[in-house]
Design a protein around this motif. Structure first.
Motif, PDB file in Angstrom:
ATOM      1  N   TRP A   1     162.872  93.038  78.051  1.00  0.00           N
ATOM      2  CA  TRP A   1     164.154  92.943  78.765  1.00  0.00           C
ATOM      3  C   TRP A   1     164.187  93.941  79.926  1.00  0.00           C
ATOM      4  O   TRP A   1     164.638  93.624  81.024  1.00  0.00           O
TER       5      TRP A   1
ATOM      6  N   GLY B   1     161.951  92.777  82.688  1.00  0.00           N
ATOM      7  CA  GLY B   1     162.530  91.608  83.344  1.00  0.00           C
ATOM      8  C   GLY B   1     163.654  91.982  84.290  1.00  0.00           C
ATOM      9  O   GLY B   1     163.701  91.515  85.450  1.00  0.00           O
ATOM     10  N   VAL B   2     164.542  92.848  83.837  1.00  0.00           N
ATOM     11  CA  VAL B   2     165.675  93.231  84.674  1.00  0.00           C
ATOM     12  C   VAL B   2     165.197  94.052  85.873  1.00  0.00           C
ATOM     13  O   VAL B   2     165.679  93.885  87.000  1.00  0.00           O
TER      14      VAL B   2
ATOM     15  N   LEU C   1     163.972  91.673  88.363  1.00  0.00           N
ATOM     16  CA  LEU C   1     165.090  90.990  89.012  1.00  0.00           C
ATOM     17  C   LEU C   1     165.632  91.856  90.152  1.00  0.00           C
ATOM     18  O   LEU C   1     165.900  91.358  91.266  1.00  0.00           O
TER      19      LEU C   1
ATOM     20  N   LEU D   1     163.224  91.888  93.079  1.00  0.00           N
ATOM     21  CA  LEU D   1     163.265  90.602  93.771  1.00  0.00           C
ATOM     22  C   LEU D   1     164.494  90.509  94.663  1.00  0.00           C
ATOM     23  O   LEU D   1     164.417  90.117  95.841  1.00  0.00           O
ATOM     24  N   MET D   2     165.653  90.882  94.106  1.00  0.00           N
ATOM     25  CA  MET D   2     166.899  90.795  94.856  1.00  0.00           C
ATOM     26  C   MET D   2     166.854  91.691  96.097  1.00  0.00           C
ATOM     27  O   MET D   2     167.315  91.313  97.166  1.00  0.00           O
TER      28      MET D   2
ATOM     29  N   GLN E   1     175.387  88.759  94.994  1.00  0.00           N
ATOM     30  CA  GLN E   1     174.138  88.275  94.396  1.00  0.00           C
ATOM     31  C   GLN E   1     173.871  88.829  92.994  1.00  0.00           C
ATOM     32  O   GLN E   1     173.146  88.220  92.229  1.00  0.00           O
ATOM     33  N   LEU E   2     174.412  90.002  92.712  1.00  0.00           N
ATOM     34  CA  LEU E   2     174.119  90.619  91.413  1.00  0.00           C
ATOM     35  C   LEU E   2     175.353  90.749  90.519  1.00  0.00           C
ATOM     36  O   LEU E   2     175.410  90.205  89.422  1.00  0.00           O
TER      37      LEU E   2
ATOM     38  N   MET F   1     174.590  86.853  88.473  1.00  0.00           N
ATOM     39  CA  MET F   1     173.278  86.957  87.835  1.00  0.00           C
ATOM     40  C   MET F   1     173.080  88.209  86.977  1.00  0.00           C
ATOM     41  O   MET F   1     172.734  88.127  85.796  1.00  0.00           O
ATOM     42  N   TYR F   2     173.285  89.370  87.585  1.00  0.00           N
ATOM     43  CA  TYR F   2     172.925  90.600  86.874  1.00  0.00           C
ATOM     44  C   TYR F   2     173.732  90.787  85.591  1.00  0.00           C
ATOM     45  O   TYR F   2     173.179  91.009  84.512  1.00  0.00           O
TER      46      TYR F   2
ATOM     47  N   VAL G   1     172.831  88.304  82.860  1.00  0.00           N
ATOM     48  CA  VAL G   1     171.608  88.661  82.144  1.00  0.00           C
ATOM     49  C   VAL G   1     171.913  89.716  81.081  1.00  0.00           C
ATOM     50  O   VAL G   1     171.497  89.609  79.924  1.00  0.00           O
TER      51      VAL G   1
ATOM     52  N   GLY H   1     167.084  99.405  85.366  1.00  0.00           N
ATOM     53  CA  GLY H   1     167.258  98.447  86.452  1.00  0.00           C
ATOM     54  C   GLY H   1     167.819  99.116  87.695  1.00  0.00           C
ATOM     55  O   GLY H   1     167.337  98.897  88.816  1.00  0.00           O
TER      56      GLY H   1
END
Lengths: 270, 336
Positions: A21, A24-25, A28, A31-32, A78-79, A83-84, A87, A141
């Motif tokens: 996790w 992955g975060v 993310l 990427l953002m 965006q987050l 999305m953020y 998640v 993150g």
């Protein structure tokens, strides 16, 4: 003390999942941030696109008048408005539903409670473990985001502690849903109800917040939406205050207390 | 001092076990909605005693145990362990519990699981854990999820016994174990009993209860139908079911008159007989016949119920499945 032991055991049992996790975060976030320059440079195209969208959709992005190409506008749209935090919700609701209800129905709770530990200690220890897991993923993150942001200009004009603000507000937002999920599971022993109500709150809260600007019906309930608590003031530029952090955290504490109280008194499912 | 021998421990303890029964269930009633799972149950287990709680699935054994341990609240009546409620932590420290269906976190290694439980119990001598694992041939380095059913059960046995509890509550403790390990576990039970512990032991296997219990209570549909010493129970179980095979067809009438034979079902060369008491007259009678093979059924709980209800309960009331395919005739078979 026993509660902490029980909580620590949860983190040990799930350390591998937690590692993935976190990775992955962090990915993310990278990427953002990496996409930001192309959004900023395309400038007007995005602004025009936003202008064409229905008001509810724009509202849902939580821009509050900021430009989508500005760092704070980009980050919130965006987050933090979708999305953020979603998640984090997926992680948090899953663990929170397991904490009591899930482990009760899979049968692993019973043996823990055969030991000289109080039910209350087990419940609080596990909810702390869930909170710690979310906080870990959230902090890593944001550390990654804060480290990467300057190289793409995503920190321009933001307060020094922008990413810490956002991390706290995100945590407080997720905490409300996690606490509700945990509380329903602890009170009823039903994992399905726990996840259903936790996810239901997230969905209804999202709709109420998004539709509030469009339909008056929703406007009245907006103050009750955790999404509104998170997004009324842009989390990236707003220092922790009662509305975006302390209110959700206080609600979370009350929910956890109520669920634990009920768990202390009820029959365990067999 | 969880590892001190029990008598010394009891003597040195500032809070010695109160005189009287170690496990006490008085007038226990547990209802789930309209279903009454346990009805007016009384039972007492004293120090140094193994009490076997016997009954078919759904008889209320597990519900009784879960009430006793404080997982369920009694609808009426009372349960006490060591003189108090089992949810009292000081009392729970002295209880060892093995659930009927043991579930543990699958990704954790056995050693880590046992260490966690030892910590929760305030520390258990690692040597004691290792010795138990060795005795049961349990590999501690493997993740729980990869163990066979029998090995999982061993993990449960180790955590129940490792702190040398004064009260042991075991729900079907030998399920999934091979006969050799079954014997080891029953040996552990005896060992704790001899050290002065009270043991409540549920099972649906008569031979196992006979082997280890001092007293037996039989539950059926939430009621205690019989309570006796094991000696007393043997009278009830002295009924055997034999399968005979002959080299040529034998009529039922050839055996029906033999003393002790209660029922005979004959089908050409195969004959099923139920005998009460000694089989000697039957064996003598068989010697005169072309007998080729004799097999005996283990005594099942259903047979025991037939014994208890013999001539009292209507057939429809009888518990358990009907004898499959007529292979194991009940007392309703061709009456001798």
């Amino acid at each position: 003390m026993d509660g902490l032991r029980v909580g620590w055991q949860v983190l040990k049992e799930r350390r591998r999942a937690l590692l993935w996790w976190t990775i992955g975060v962090a990915l993310l976030m990278v990427l953002m941030a990496a996409v930001y320059p192309s959004v900023r440079d395309s400038g007007d195209v995005f602004e025009e696109y936003m202008a064409q969208l229905p008001e509810a959709m724009v509202e849902a992005f939580g821009l509050g008048g900021a430009s989508i190409t500005s760092p704070e506008g980009y980050l919130v749209s965006q987050l933090y408005s979708n999305m953020y935090v979603i998640v984090l919700l997926v992680l948090g609701l899953g663990w929170a539903a397991w904490a009591i209800a899930g482990s009760e129905s899979e049968g692993t709770l019973e043996l823990v409670l055969a030991n000289p530990v109080r039910r209350v200690a087990v419940a609080l220890g596990r909810v702390l473990a869930v909170a710690a897991a979310i906080m870990l993923v959230n902090v890593v993150g944001h550390v990654v985001l804060a480290a990467y942001a300057p190289s793409v200009g995503l920190d321009e004009g933001l307060p020094t502690w922008a990413f810490a603000y956002a991390a706290l507000a995100s945590f407080a937002f997720v905490a409300v849903h996690v606490a509700l999920t945990f509380a329903v599971g602890a009170a009823t022993g039903r994992k399905g109800w726990a996840i259903g109500l936790g996810a239901g709150l997230a969905l209804v809260g999202f709709l109420v917040n998004a539709m509030a600007g469009v339909a008056e019906v929703f406007e009245r309930f907006r103050d009750w939406s955790p999404w509104y608590w998170l997004l009324r003031d842009n989390p990236v530029v707003t220092a922790p205050g009662w509305f975006n952090v302390w209110l959700p955290l206080a609600v979370s504490v009350l929910l956890v207390a109520a669920g634990t109280w009920r768990f202390h008194r009820r029959d365990l499912a067999g | 001092m969880p590892n001190a021998p029990l008598p010394a421990d009891t003597a040195a303890s500032p809070d010695p076990a109160p005189p009287g029964p170690m496990i006490e269930v008085a007038g226990l009633v547990k209802r789930f909605g309209r279903l009454t799972a346990v009805d007016q149950l009384d039972l007492v287990v004293s120090a140094g005693e193994v009490y076997g709680l016997l009954g078919p699935n759904g008889a209320g054994k597990t519900t009784t145990i879960r009430c006793l341990l404080g997982y369920l609240r009694a609808s009426a009546g009372e349960t006490r362990v060591l003189g108090g409620p089992a949810r009292d932590r000081a009392i729970r420290r002295r209880i060892g519990y093995l659930p009927g269906d043991l579930r543990l976190e699958g990704r954790m290694r056995v050693a880590a699981i046992l260490d966690f439980y030892a910590d929760l119990r305030g520390g258990v001598d690692r040597r004691r854990i290792d010795a138990l694992c060795e005795q049961l041939q349990l590999d501690q380095s493997r993740p729980f999820g990869q163990l066979s059913k029998g090995n999982r059960q061993k993990v449960g046995v180790v955590q129940a016994f490792m702190h040398e509890p004064d009260v042991l509550v075991l729900d079907e403790p030998t399920s999934g174990l091979d006969p050799l390990m079954q014997r080891e576990v029953l040996g552990l039970v005896r060992e704790r009993r001899d050290a002065g512990a009270a043991v409540l032991f549920s099972s649906h296997l008569i031979f196992e209860v006979e082997e280890v219990a001092d007293r037996v209570g039989i539950l059926r549909q939430g009621h205690k139908v019989v309570e006796d010493t094991v000696g007393g129970l043997q009278v009830l179980t002295a009924r055997q079911s034999l399968h005979l095979r002959f080299t040529e067809p034998v009529p039922a009438s050839a055996l029906a008159g033999v003393p002790g034979v209660e029922s005979v079902q004959a089908e050409r060369t195969r004959v099923a007989v139920v005998v009460r008491g000694s089989v000697a007259p039957l064996v003598r009678a068989l010697a005169e016949l072309p007998i080729e093979h004799i097999a005996a059924d283990p005594i099942l709980l259903d047979d025991l119920f037939y014994g208890i209800y013999d001539g009292q309960a209507p057939a429809g009331e009888r518990p358990g499945p009907e004898a499959p395919g007529g292979e194991r005739p009940g007392p309703e078979g061709a009456k001798a």
